[in-house]
Design an enzyme around this catalytic site. Structure first.
Site, PDB file in Angstrom:
ATOM      1  N   ALA A 166      76.667  89.863 -14.629  1.00  0.00           N
ATOM      2  CA  ALA A 166      76.864  88.590 -13.866  1.00  0.00           C
ATOM      3  C   ALA A 166      77.389  88.449 -12.486  1.00  0.00           C
ATOM      4  O   ALA A 166      77.792  89.465 -11.916  1.00  0.00           O
ATOM      5  CB  ALA A 166      78.039  87.903 -15.086  1.00  0.00           C
ATOM      6  N   ASP A 167      77.049  87.218 -11.936  1.00  0.00           N
ATOM      7  CA  ASP A 167      77.558  87.158 -10.537  1.00  0.00           C
ATOM      8  C   ASP A 167      77.735  85.613 -10.260  1.00  0.00           C
ATOM      9  O   ASP A 167      76.857  84.807 -10.803  1.00  0.00           O
ATOM     10  CB  ASP A 167      76.466  87.645  -9.518  1.00  0.00           C
ATOM     11  CG  ASP A 167      76.931  87.644  -7.938  1.00  0.00           C
ATOM     12  OD1 ASP A 167      77.774  88.669  -8.036  1.00  0.00           O
ATOM     13  OD2 ASP A 167      76.771  86.766  -7.295  1.00  0.00           O
ATOM     14  N   THR A 168      78.626  85.117  -9.666  1.00  0.00           N
ATOM     15  CA  THR A 168      79.362  83.927  -9.119  1.00  0.00           C
ATOM     16  C   THR A 168      79.407  83.546  -7.874  1.00  0.00           C
ATOM     17  O   THR A 168      79.837  84.273  -7.191  1.00  0.00           O
ATOM     18  CB  THR A 168      80.387  83.382 -10.113  1.00  0.00           C
ATOM     19  OG1 THR A 168      80.134  83.556 -11.495  1.00  0.00           O
ATOM     20  CG2 THR A 168      80.743  81.939  -9.968  1.00  0.00           C
TER      21      THR A 168
END
Length: 192
Positions: A71-73
């Site tokens: 995941a990456d935000t």
């Protein structure tokens, strides 16, 4: 099925626990390479890179069924990506720009699944709109003095003391924290 979270984020770890899934943590140390420009494309690209790194490492020594979750935000304002601030001045600049305005938070998630001898890839993103109230400079300086904004994209954490400045959220709150667990859970159900 064995699950592996390719992130050291305590917020993602806490959110993933809410799904009831047991998992291991193996953060990716691969250097991020960004070739995309739009926030949705950037987060899906980075989420995939993290998941692919851990998938490759794990698959070399295990042949059991497993799923890697990457995941990456990012926080975005007018399609400009706001990363983690380099210093207090940059944190102040970011938060001043976002005050009394609406911005977007994108989280990309990539699931790399090894099941029955075949690889399955499911990559998606979630977008949430966040609007802040007008914020006085003194309030921003007090928040920055806590050190909280320094390790967060966009220089704020919605789940902490900065929540008092949030006027509205349009979309998934958990996405802003760092992992859209509802969407993730639905994708996992579709994969199996």
């Amino acid at each position: 099925m064995k699950y592996i979270l390719a992130s050291a984020s305590p917020r993602r770890k806490e959110l993933l626990r809410k799904t009831g899934i047991s998992f291991e943590i193996m953060p990716s140390s691969k250097e991020e390479v960004i070739t995309e420009e739009l926030p949705a494309d950037v987060v899906t690209e980075l989420a995939y890179q993290k998941a692919a790194d851990i998938f490759s490492l794990y698959h070399k020594i295990h042949d059991e069924d497993f799923t890697v979750i990457g995941a990456d935000t990012v926080v975005s304002y007018k399609d400009e990506i706001l990363g983690k601030p380099a210093d207090e001045q940059e944190a102040l600049d970011m938060l001043s720009m976002l005050a009394d305005r609406t911005h977007q938070v994108y989280t990309g998630v990539s699931l790399l699944i090894w099941k029955n001898g075949r690889k399955i890839i499911r990559t998606f993103y979630e977008k949430t709109e966040v609007t802040f109230y007008p914020i006085m400079r003194e309030d921003l300086l007090s928040y920055i003095a806590t050190g909280d904004p320094m390790d967060k994209a966009g220089a704020y954490g919605i789940q902490g003391d900065f929540a008092i400045h949030v006027k509205s959220i349009n979309g998934d709150y958990n996405n802003v924290v760092g992992l859209p667990i509802g969407h993730l859970y639905q994708e996992l159900k579709l994969a199996f």
